[in-house]
Motif scaffolding. Structure first.
Motif, short mmCIF file in Angstrom:
data_model
loop_
_atom_site.label_atom_id
_atom_site.label_comp_id
_atom_site.label_asym_id
_atom_site.label_seq_id
_atom_site.Cartn_x
_atom_site.Cartn_y
_atom_site.Cartn_z
N GLY A 1 5.54 3.70 2.24
CA GLY A 1 4.60 2.61 1.85
C GLY A 1 4.63 1.47 3.01
O GLY A 1 5.24 1.46 4.08
N PRO B 1 3.19 9.14 -1.77
CA PRO B 1 4.02 8.84 -3.03
C PRO B 1 5.33 9.83 -2.91
O PRO B 1 5.33 10.85 -2.05
CB PRO B 1 3.25 9.35 -4.28
N ASP C 1 3.37 8.53 -8.88
CA ASP C 1 2.61 7.50 -8.05
C ASP C 1 3.72 6.29 -7.95
O ASP C 1 3.54 5.07 -8.39
CB ASP C 1 1.44 6.95 -8.72
N SER C 2 4.76 6.62 -7.08
CA SER C 2 5.70 5.64 -6.97
C SER C 2 6.39 5.82 -5.41
O SER C 2 6.40 6.94 -4.93
CB SER C 2 7.02 5.79 -7.73
N ILE C 3 7.10 4.66 -4.86
CA ILE C 3 7.52 4.90 -3.58
C ILE C 3 8.89 5.62 -3.73
O ILE C 3 9.43 6.19 -2.54
CB ILE C 3 7.63 3.37 -2.73
N LYS D 1 0.87 -1.21 0.20
CA LYS D 1 -0.06 0.02 -0.06
C LYS D 1 0.77 1.15 0.01
O LYS D 1 1.67 1.40 0.90
CB LYS D 1 -0.83 0.18 1.20
N LEU D 2 0.55 2.05 -1.03
CA LEU D 2 1.48 3.39 -1.01
C LEU D 2 0.80 4.52 -0.19
O LEU D 2 -0.41 4.60 -0.59
CB LEU D 2 1.48 3.81 -2.65
#
Length: 150
Positions: free
Chosen positions: A121, A68, A79-81, A64-65
């Protein structure tokens, strides 16, 4: 002739070192890894159990993010860690020398190392640490305004 003998001795030493490293890996490192994995706690729930503190925990749950990654200089949220950016530019350089007169060239200038931005995350009820996030291999690239997941 002397170079061949010294090269042979060098390769024998390298081979001996690799042989010792392989034996150590087989008889020392591999049993340690197997023992650590056999003692690891497998978790499939979203709750954190205080009894698992200090133990190796293998979590099997969806990612689960929470937050971001955000590049504050560019004002860009993906939309990335984890995201990274590298600054590069070309410069036009013109110098005068005694032989040819003017000398012109384009110089590729890297302003510094790549910068990395991380988000937050969770896997199950466990928050991922920054060290773990840095080890995650990122395969996507940003090209011409399109995020390309390869």
């Amino acid at each position: 002739m002397v170079k061949r003998i010294l090269g042979g001795i060098l390769f024998i030493c390298i081979g001996f070192f690799l042989m010792i490293a392989s034996i150590k890996m087989i008889f020392v490192d591999d049993p340690k890894a197997k023992k650590l994995l056999s003692e690891a706690v497998y978790v499939t729930t979203d709750t954190v159990d205080p009894a698992n503190d200090g133990k190796a925990v293998i979590v099997s749950a969806p990612f689960k993010l929470v937050e971001p990654a955000y590049d504050d200089e560019m004002g860009l949220t993906l939309d990335s860690i984890r995201i990274s950016r590298k600054k590069e530019r070309t410069e036009y350089e013109r110098k005068q020398n005694d032989e040819d007169g003017w000398k012109e060239k384009l110089v590729w200038n890297q302003e510094g190392a790549s910068e990395e931005y991380i988000g937050e995350g969770m896997v199950g009820g466990y928050t991922l640490s920054e060290d773990f996030i840095h080890m995650i291999r990122m395969t996507g690239t940003w090209k011409d305004g399109i995020f390309d997941e390869r």
